[in-house]
Design an enzyme around this catalytic site. Structure first.
Site, PDB file in Angstrom:
ATOM      1  N   CYS A 286      43.905  25.052  66.488  1.00 37.49           N
ATOM      2  CA  CYS A 286      43.454  26.391  66.882  1.00 37.49           C
ATOM      3  C   CYS A 286      43.858  26.662  68.319  1.00 37.49           C
ATOM      4  CB  CYS A 286      41.965  26.551  66.668  1.00 37.49           C
ATOM      5  SG  CYS A 286      41.032  25.349  67.558  1.00 37.49           S
TER       6      CYS A 286
HETATM    7  C1  UN1 Z   1      41.056  22.749  66.862  1.00 38.76           C
HETATM    8  O1  UN1 Z   1      42.239  22.904  66.611  1.00 38.76           O
HETATM    9  O2  UN1 Z   1      40.170  23.219  66.103  1.00 38.76           O
HETATM   10  O3  UN1 Z   1      42.138  20.933  72.523  1.00 38.76           O
HETATM   11  C2  UN1 Z   1      40.544  21.976  68.012  1.00 38.76           C
HETATM   12  C3  UN1 Z   1      42.712  20.514  71.505  1.00 38.76           C
HETATM   13  C4  UN1 Z   1      41.981  19.558  70.613  1.00 38.76           C
HETATM   14  C5  UN1 Z   1      41.022  20.284  69.739  1.00 38.76           C
HETATM   15  C6  UN1 Z   1      41.582  21.396  68.919  1.00 38.76           C
HETATM   16  N1  UN1 Z   1      41.314  18.572  71.412  1.00 38.76           N
HETATM   17  O4  UN1 Z   1      43.815  20.874  71.217  1.00 38.76           O
END
Ligand code: UN1
Length: 518
Positions: A286
Site C-alpha cells: 500500500c
Molecule cells: C502495506 O502495504 O499494507 O512501510 C504495509 C512499508 C511496510 C508496510 C506496508 N513496512 O512499506
C-alpha cells in the site's frame, strides 16, 4: 501441503461451509502450498460470540502480565523467524530478504508493546475543588474483528493483533484467503504464547461471507471494533456498516504515493528509492510508489537513470536475490493486466523488453530462474508523461508499474502529489530543507519521507492515511492505543459533601483595573 481450517477456540473447525481453496506457490504454479477450508458468515459470527465470552477474563489479567504474553510471542516469532519467512516466500512469492524483514517487523512490534503492558498510562488530573481527585484510565474496547490483506501477511496483522491483545481485547482475525498456511503459522504462534484460548480466534472465509458475518455480529453486539487493511472500495463499505453501529473502524486503505524529485536532489538516491518503492514486492504494497513527480530540469536525466536501474533489476525466483518475484496471487495478476490498459498514446513506456506477463515469447533479459511461465511474473513498467487527467494518475495500480510526471513550480508538484485524493505515504528528494518542510506542511499524506522512499515504515511511528487512504486512524507505536482502548474518566470526591462543578469553585478576588505606569 498445509491443510488449514479456521481456529475456533484454538481448535480447527471441522466443517467447510465456504468450500475448499487450493493455493499454489505463485512462483511455481505446479506446486500446491496449501488448502484452505473456508468458513462462512456463521463461522465468523460464532468466532465473534466466542471471543465476546472470553474477553472479560482476559481484560482482568493485569496489563503487565498481558505484556508478558506479547513478550513470549515475540520470542516465539524470533525462534521461528526463518521458517516463517520461508513460508511467506513460498505462499506469496515475496523475495526472501523482504520476508525476513517482514518477520522482523512482527518482532519489533512485540518488543514495543511488551513494555506497553507496564505503561498503558492514564493520568491523575487536578480537580477544581478541594478533596477531590480526577483520573483517566484506558479501557479495552471489547472484541476486535481484524480483517487483513495478504501482501504483508504477518507484519500488518501484527500491527493490529499485538496492541489489541495487549490492551485487553479479544480478537477475531480474518486473514486473506490466499495466505492460509502463513495465517495458521502465525495463529499457532499466538496461541502458544500464553494467550488464553477463546481470546484469539482465526476465521478463514471469503470477503462477502466475512462481511455478512460481521454485519450479524455487529447487530448482535459481539464486535466492538473493526480493523481493516485492504482496498478503498471495501473500506468505504465497512465504514458505512460500522457507522450504523456508531463505531469508528481502523481503516488502512490504498495509496497513490507520490515521490517528488526536486532539481537539487541527489538523483542516484532518488532512483534507488524509486526502484525500491516502485518495484519492491512487485509494487504490491500500500506504500508502493505511484507517480514520480520530477522537476522538468532533471526529468530526462531521472528517467534515463531510472530506466537503466529498472532494466538491470533482477526479477524472478523469490528465493534468490531479486528486486521482486511474482504477483502474490492470481487475482492481483489478473487485475494488473487491467491496469496496463490505462496506458495511453501520449505515454512513453520504459523499463523492460515487453509489457505484461514475462513469457518465453515475451522474455525479460536477465530473468532469474529457469522458466518465467512457471509463475505470475510480470515485466516492470515505467510510464512517462503521466498527466493529472490520466486514469493512471488517479487510480491505485497494485503492481510493477510506476508513472512519471513532470512539473515546473513547487505548487504544481504539490497539486500532483495531492490531486488523486489518496493520502497514505509520500516522499520528497531534495537537498534544501526549505523544500522538505514546505512539502511536509502541504502534502495531504499521513506519512512523509525526506530523501527516503515511500515504503519502509518503521514499526513504532504512526502508520496510516487520509482521504481515500483511510479515515485518519493510525496504527503502530503509542498512537494505536487509541484504537484499542477507550478513555474512561473518573472523579472521586472525598470531601464528604456534594461539591458542584463550576458552581462551588473557590473564587480569587483580583483587581483587574490595575494598569502598569509607563
Ligand atoms: C502495506 O502495504 O499494507 O512501510 C504495509 C512499508 C511496510 C508496510 C506496508 N513496512 O512499506
Amino acid at each position: 501441503m498445509h491443510t488449514v481450517r479456521s481456529l475456533l477456540n484454538g481448535q480447527p473447525d471441522p466443517v467447510t461451509p465456504g468450500g475448499v481453496r487450493t493455493i499454489a506457490n505463485p512462483a511455481r504454479l505446479d506446486e500446491i502450498v496449501s488448502e484452505a477450508h473456508l468458513g462462512d458468515a456463521e463461522t465468523f459470527l460464532q468466532a465473534c460470540r466466542a471471543a465476546n465470552v472470553a474477553q472479560p477474563a482476559w481484560s482482568s489479567v493485569p496489563a503487565p502480565v498481558r505484556g508478558r504474553a506479547i513478550q513470549q510471542l515475540g520470542r516465539l516469532v524470533e525462534d521461528n523467524a526463518e521458517a516463517l519467512a520461508r513460508l511467506i516466500t513460498h505462499e506469496i512469492g515475496k523475495p526472501i530478504k523482504e520476508s525476513r524483514g517482514e518477520v522482523q517487523e512482527v518482532i519489533d512490534t512485540c518488543s514495543f508493546f511488551l513494555g506497553e503492558g507496564r505503561r498503558l498510562y492514564g493520568m491523575t488530573v487536578p480537580s477544581e475543588m478541594p478533596d477531590k481527585q480526577l483520573f483517566t484510565f484506558r479501557v479495552p474496547v471489547g472484541v476486535a474483528a481484524i480483517i487483513t490483506a495478504g501482501n504483508f501477511p504477518v507484519a500488518v496483522p501484527s500491527w493490529y493483533l499485538v496492541p489489541a491483545l495487549l490492551c485487553g481485547n479479544a480478537v477475531v482475525w480474518k486473514p486473506a484467503e490466499y495466505t492460509p498456511a502463513i495465517a495458521e503459522a502465525f495463529a499457532q504462534l499466538i496461541l502458544h504464547a500464553g494467550i488464553p484460548v477463546g481470546t484469539f480466534q482465526m476465521v478463514l472465509a471469503d470477503g462477502p461471507e466475512t462481511f455478512a458475518g460481521l454485519e450479524r455480529a455487529l447487530d448482535e453486539g459481539v464486535v466492538d471494533k473493526v480493523g481493516f487493511t485492504g482496498s478503498t472500495v471495501v473500506g468505504e463499505r465497512l465504514g458505512e456498516l460500522c457507522g450504523r453501529h456508531l463505531q469508528t473502524p481502523c481503516l488502512e486503505l490504498g495509496g497513490k504515493n507520490p515521490l517528488v524529485v526536486m532539481p537539487d536532489a541527489d538523483l542516484d538516491l532518488a532512483v534507488e528509492g524509486a526502484l525500491f518503492s516502485g518495484f519492491g514486492t512487485a509494487g504490491q504494497r500500500c506504500t508502493s510508489l505511484g507517480t514520480a513527480i520530477v522537476h522538468r530540469d532533471v526529468h530526462d536525466e531521472f528517467v534515463d537513470r531510472f530506466t537503466k536501474a529498472v532494466v538491470e533489476a533482477p526479477i524472478g525466483d523469490p528465493t534468490r536475490e531479486v528486486v521482486y518475484g511474482p504477483m502474490i496471487d492470481q487475482r492481483f495478476a489478473d487485475r494488473y493486466e487491467d491496469w496496463l490498459e490505462l496506458i495511453r498514446d501520449h505515454h512513453h513506456v520504459h523499463g523492460s523488453s515487453a509489457l505484461g506477463r514475462i513469457t518465453r515469447a515475451a522474455p525479460r533479459e536477465g530473468f532469474v530462474g529457469d522458466d518465467p511461465e512457471a509463475g505470475f511474473f510480470y515485466h516492470p513498467t515505467i510510464v512517462d508523461g503521466v498527466r493529472a487527467d490520466d486514469d493512471l494518475y488517479r487510480l491505485e495500480t497494485f503492481g510493477p508499474i510506476v508513472g512519471v510526471a513532470s512539473f515546473d513550480t513547487f505548487d504544481e508538484a504539490i497539486a500532483l502529489a495531492n490531486g488523486h485524493g489518496y493520502g497514505l505515504s509520500s516522499s520528497i528528494y531534495t537537498t534544501n530543507p526549505l523544500h522538505a518542510f514546505r512539502f511536509r506542511e502541504r502534502v495531504s499524506a499521513g506519512m512523509v519521507s525526506v530523501n527516503n522512499s515511500t515504503s519502509g515504515a518503521e514499526a513504532h511511528l504512526p502508520f496510516g492515511g487520509n482521504g481515500r487512504s483511510g479515515n485518519g486512524s493510525r496504527q503502530s507505536g503509542v498512537w494505536v492505543l487509541d484504537q484499542f482502548t477507550r478513555w474512561q474518566a473518573m472523579n472521586w470526591d472525598y470531601s464528604g459533601r456534594l461539591q458542584k462543578a463550576q458552581m462551588d469553585v473557590a473564587e480569587l478576588s483580583a483587581d483587574l483595573t490595575y494598569r502598569v505606569r509607563e
